[in-house]
Design a protein around this motif. Structure first.
Motif, short mmCIF file in Angstrom:
data_model
loop_
_atom_site.label_atom_id
_atom_site.label_comp_id
_atom_site.label_asym_id
_atom_site.label_seq_id
_atom_site.Cartn_x
_atom_site.Cartn_y
_atom_site.Cartn_z
N ARG A 224 -7.77 -25.48 45.84
CA ARG A 224 -6.43 -25.69 44.39
C ARG A 224 -6.24 -24.28 43.82
NH1 ARG A 224 -6.84 -31.94 41.87
NH2 ARG A 224 -4.37 -31.28 41.99
N SER B 1 -0.77 -19.28 38.38
CA SER B 1 0.20 -20.81 38.11
C SER B 1 0.07 -21.53 37.91
CB SER B 1 0.88 -20.78 39.99
OG SER B 1 0.40 -21.55 40.57
N GLN B 2 1.03 -22.70 37.52
CA GLN B 2 0.93 -24.00 37.29
C GLN B 2 -0.47 -24.57 38.01
OE1 GLN B 2 3.58 -22.58 37.24
NE2 GLN B 2 5.02 -23.58 35.59
N THR B 3 -0.38 -24.56 39.12
CA THR B 3 -0.75 -25.34 39.81
C THR B 3 -2.18 -25.29 40.22
OG1 THR B 3 0.31 -24.46 41.83
CG2 THR B 3 0.63 -26.93 42.02
N ASN C 83 -3.63 -22.97 37.72
CA ASN C 83 -4.13 -23.87 36.39
C ASN C 83 -4.77 -24.97 36.50
OD1 ASN C 83 -4.35 -20.96 35.37
ND2 ASN C 83 -3.17 -21.96 33.68
N LEU C 84 -4.53 -26.04 37.44
CA LEU C 84 -4.95 -26.94 37.49
C LEU C 84 -6.70 -26.93 38.27
CD1 LEU C 84 -2.25 -29.79 38.69
CD2 LEU C 84 -3.56 -29.26 36.88
N TYR D 87 -9.04 -25.91 35.75
CA TYR D 87 -9.48 -26.88 35.67
C TYR D 87 -10.61 -27.80 35.58
CZ TYR D 87 -8.97 -30.53 32.39
OH TYR D 87 -9.51 -32.09 31.14
N ASP D 88 -9.87 -28.14 37.65
CA ASP D 88 -11.12 -28.88 38.10
C ASP D 88 -11.89 -28.54 39.01
OD1 ASP D 88 -8.16 -30.61 37.64
OD2 ASP D 88 -7.73 -30.20 39.90
#
Lengths: 462, 463
Positions: B354, B376-378, B380-381, B384-385
């Motif tokens: 991811r 990018s947003q994804t 970045n997820l 975080y994950d």
């Protein structure tokens, strides 16, 4: 050294989503897609990464070109009687045919929904995957630059904060979707848009603090850009809550993610799907068949809700994506059914690749080449005011003769002519590229690219 | 007055060149001469020798076992090695070369070949680039990946030759080679096959194009068929590339990539103007030695690398792999029996996916994005994950393996624990905001949240 301003950082970081102001937990953000957004014509661009062999996708079936084809492709050449003829009730001469794996595309062709634009490339062709793909995505062979041809469209029309107007699916955010001020959002799957720690009060509290990193000092611009993305990330999680797509495997997964976005009517206007594997230097016969079969199944799933005739369902078990005889179909789930005809009427699918391949094979494969056809799938009737004119467009590149075969397929149509037609006639971009105004990439010595007549009539208006 | 390393020096040096600092690293090296801190990162011994290896040769073991095609075993093995090695710079450089000569698992090459390639990359990671380039031309995984084994006199395949000039040695800004150079180099590279049982290359003279070629203006080949010179003809292409413009083209391209990955955002066009790139390039090509150890040492001791440009802020986005390894390091993930992988949560590979970087699975021969391209947003997820999965995993294990976490409210303690010299103003405010929130969470949950929040803060993600 690169000048690192906040703006360039944001552009590079594909943020461009504005400052985070409210906790996304306070409200659902989709509300305001608005009447203009609903029913908007949509473009799905498919990037066949690696350099798709256009000459084995749209193949000579007869005539002088066929003789050259058979001579230079003794092992990877496709048998004439295996090809799916490009003829629509006698309107095309059938001297070209599609790769036999493209059965769905062929049925769409015969239903007057497919345009084949031949010989597309750009001047001073570059044979590097990376440079050539950059040129195609930038839409600007003279100066690749930071922005993409669709990102500049977003800059022109603006992108309201409460809308996802452009979406990238597959890979990382494409150059094509990056503008100077606005950029697309990457949504590879709906599973990939949510925090793995869920939405418990503990997790939500963390997300709220995480979003607050957006207030990092602008004097530290890269960290500030990262911080803004944290806020945008939290918003994406909220905004895509509840969306699901059938995932039967292969390229169909990406197309069905796009289909869910379009069906949700969120105001999505541009979808850029990236796939790869088309770099068939060797073992091409099997590899290319696998790739085109995967492409064809993706179109079948997108338009008809089936794969190999079997209904595709949400929550089902994926298939393996392999060609026969190894193929294992997806099974089960809640069937998604055919695409809503109203959505099909306002959706245009367009393929490109960074280059075609050499005319002659090496030993079972092909090296990097130049011009290739683009495929467009769209509505034959102008329900939304514009229709796609089906059939062959442009001229087939010269293949030489059997005594002196050409090395490469040369450009007969500048890719910017296709982009320009799409931007000015299909997408509603009233301030879009015109000669000497709008997008500078589309100026060719100050003349209207379309004025050469090579691409007149790709679209028709009601 | 000796030039002593500050805590910020150690934090940035380790952060950018050694998968991140631990509290112990900060404590050990603060106040020591900066050069000595840098030198301690290099494995002892002459260039080209492997640093201290773990107990068994896990490379061999994995390569035997991974006829099973289990690339995830290899991924976890390498992550552990990054975590446990006493010479993290060597591992960081191995990752750098894996990105440079990006080769992905696709069934063929199999995992064993990729593991052997990984060993070769490590052997040369801080050695001679000349030897590294030649080793890659004849590497079994590479011969599969870029169709070297299909490249023969009666069917010349250009794939490797093009990428050798474009991606591996010379770059394209400016492009100094022509399409003819590529076709000629491809002929010089004909004749290799791979012995699949030993996973090594063979040179087969009958498959080789024995003609005289011209690559970048230099004569290549034309040797007596079957002669020892013919078998080494591929090295003449390397020499032609390295010799271009007195070595400036290739050395600047390599230095540009080092600065881009270890320093700050640059473009290939900066290679002729950026002082750091110039100095690193000179160190690499000096005396025609192509000495990577010297080049990397020049980079890490250069004032332009050591000190952040105050007008531009911090400018290196850590990669997803660096994020995982540093996070595991500060938590004190336990030593394991080498590749047992008992203590990596299985999810970690999916979180890396991811975030956009899975070792042995680069997206294409161009390698991964870097710098701003990571974000990018994804993705970045995914970042975080990574942090939240590690935190939750430790929580499930009742923290029995973790280094003791600071008290949730001890902000200075958190900076040190995570290998930072200090917090920025906003990050400190956000963390205080979290701590001030009235909640019923127990202290352990608060500590784990602090770990996630510090780890996802701009301070930690951008170095």
């Amino acid at each position: 050294m690169t000048t690192l301003t906040r703006r360039t950082v944001l552009k590079g970081a594909a943020a461009g989503v504005g400052m985070y102001t409210l906790s996304p937990m306070l409200g659902k953000a989709w509300g305001a897609a608005g009447p203009q957004a609903a029913g908007r014509r949509t473009l799905i661009v498919l990037d066949l990464g690696g350099g798709n062999d256009g000459l084995n996708m749209v193949v000579p079936r007869s005539g002088a070109r066929r003789a050259v084809y058979e001579q230079v492709r003794p092992t990877i050449g496709l048998a004439a009687d295996s090809l799916l003829p490009l003829d629509r009730g006698g309107q095309d001469d059938g001297s070209l045919g599609l790769h036999p794996a493209l059965t769905t595309l062929h049925s769409l062709y015969r239903a007057d929904r497919v345009a084949v634009v031949q010989g597309v490339d750009y001047p001073n062709h570059n044979y590097s995957h990376f440079t050539s793909n950059d040129i195609w995505q930038a839409g600007n062979p003279d100066n690749i630059g930071d922005s993409g041809w669709l990102g500049r469209h977003l800059d022109r029309v603006g992108q309201p904060l409460d809308q996802i107007r452009a979406v990238g699916i597959g890979g990382s955010l494409a150059h094509a979707l990056r503008g100077d001020e606005h950029s697309g959002v990457q949504v590879n799957s709906f599973g990939s848009t949510h925090f793995v720690d869920g939405d418990s009060p503990l997790a939500r509290k963390r997300h709220e603090i995480y979003a607050g990193f957006a207030q990092h000092s602008a004097l530290d611009p890269l960290r500030a850009a990262y911080g803004e993305l944290c806020a945008a990330t939290v918003r994406l999680d909220a905004e895509t809550m509840g969306l699901v797509a059938a995932q039967p495997g292969g390229l169909a997964n990406l197309f069905l993610t796009a289909r869910t976005l379009l069906s949700a009517d969120l105001g999505v206007e541009v979808v850029f799907i990236q796939t790869g594997g088309y770099d068939t230097h060797s073992g091409q016969t099997t590899l290319h068949q696998t790739l085109l079969r995967d492409l064809d199944r993706a179109l079948e799933a997108f338009y008809f809700g089936t794969i190999e005739g079997v209904p595709v369902g949400i929550g089902g078990t994926p298939g393996n994506g392999l060609p026969d005889p190894l193929y294992v179909p997806p099974t089960g789930g809640t069937p998604i059914g055919p695409l809503d005809p109203a959505i099909a009427d306002r959706t245009l699918v367009m393929t490109f690749s960074e280059f075609g391949r050499r005319i002659g094979e090496n030993a079972g494969g092909t090296d990097h080449g130049a011009a290739a056809p683009m495929l467009l799938v769209g509505p034959p009737s102008a329900a939304t005011g514009v229709s796609l004119v089906p059939g062959l467009h442009g001229d087939h590149p010269d293949m030489g003769s059997t005594t002196l075969p050409a090395d490469n397929l040369g450009m007969t149509l500048d890719m910017r002519s296709v982009y320009q037609a799409v931007l000015t006639k299909w997408i509603d971009d009233p301030t879009g590229p015109r000669p000497d105004e709008g997008d500078p990439a589309f100026r060719l010595n100050g003349t209207n690219l379309e004025a050469d007549g090579s691409l007149a009539g790709l679209f028709a208006t009601a | 007055m000796p030039d002593l390393a500050t805590r910020a020096d150690v934090s940035r040096l380790y952060g950018r060149a050694a998968f991140g600092a631990t509290r112990a690293d900060l404590d050990t090296w603060q106040g020591q001469p900066y050069d000595a801190v840098v030198d301690a990162l290099f494995p002892p011994g002459p260039p080209g020798t492997i640093g201290r290896l773990p107990q068994i040769d896990e490379v061999e073991q994995i390569s035997q076992e991974s006829q099973t095609q289990d690339v995830y075993a290899a991924i976890r093995w390498w992550l552990e090695r990054m975590l446990e090695t006493p010479y993290p710079l060597e591992e960081r450089m191995t990752l750098f070369w894996h990105d440079h000569f990006a080769t992905a698992f696709l069934g063929e090459p199999d995992v064993g070949m990729l593991m052997l390639q990984n060993r070769t990359l490590r052997q040369h990671a801080l050695g001679s680039f000349r030897s590294l380039a030649n080793a890659m031309t004849t590497d079994a995984a590479m011969l599969y990946w870029l169709n070297g084994i299909a490249n023969r006199v009666d069917g010349v395949n250009e794939n490797y030759a093009r990428e050798f000039l474009e991606l591996f040695t010379l770059g394209v800004v400016p492009q100094v080679y022509t399409e003819t150079d590529i076709r000629e180099a491809a002929k010089a590279f004909t004749g290799f096959l791979v012995n699949t049982s030993t996973r090594t290359f063979q040179f087969v003279p009958t498959r080789h194009d024995a003609s005289v070629k011209t690559v970048l203006g230099r004569r290549v080949g034309g040797h007596l068929p079957g002669s020892p010179q013919e078998a080494l003809e591929y090295q003449e292409v390397t020499e032609a590339a390295l010799a271009h413009d007195g070595g400036k083209t290739a050395s600047r391209f390599l230095a540009y990539k080092l600065v881009q990955q270890f320093g700050y955002p640059v473009t290939p066009a900066d290679a002729t103007t950026d002082v750091l790139i110039q100095d690193v390039a000179w160190a690499i090509r000096a005396g025609d030695k192509w000495d990577l150890r010297k080049g990397v040492r020049t980079l890490l001791t250069h004032p332009k690398w050591r000190y952040a440009d105050p007008a531009a802020g911090k400018r290196l986005v850590r990669s997803p792999v660096e994020t995982v390894v540093h996070a595991a390091k500060v938590l004190g993930f336990p030593k394991t029996n080498v590749y047992g992988s008992l203590y990596w949560p299985q999810q970690i590979q999916f979180m890396l996916e991811r975030a956009g970087q899975v070792p042995f699975l680069p997206p294409n021969v161009g390698g991964w994005q870097s710098g701003l391209g990571w974000l990018s947003q994804t993705t970045n997820l995914g970042r975080y994950d990574v942090l939240s999965v590690l935190a939750q995993y430790l929580h499930n294990l009742a923290l029995q393996y973790a280094l003791p976490l600071p008290a949730s409210g001890d902000l200075d303690g958190w900076a040190v624990y995570m290998g930072l010299a200090s917090f920025s103003t906003n990050t400190k405010l956000r963390l205080q905001q979290y701590l001030a929130d009235p909640q019923t969470l127990d202290e352990v949950q608060k500590q784990l949240s602090m770990f996630v929040l510090v780890g996802t803060s701009p301070d930690w993600q951008v170095m």
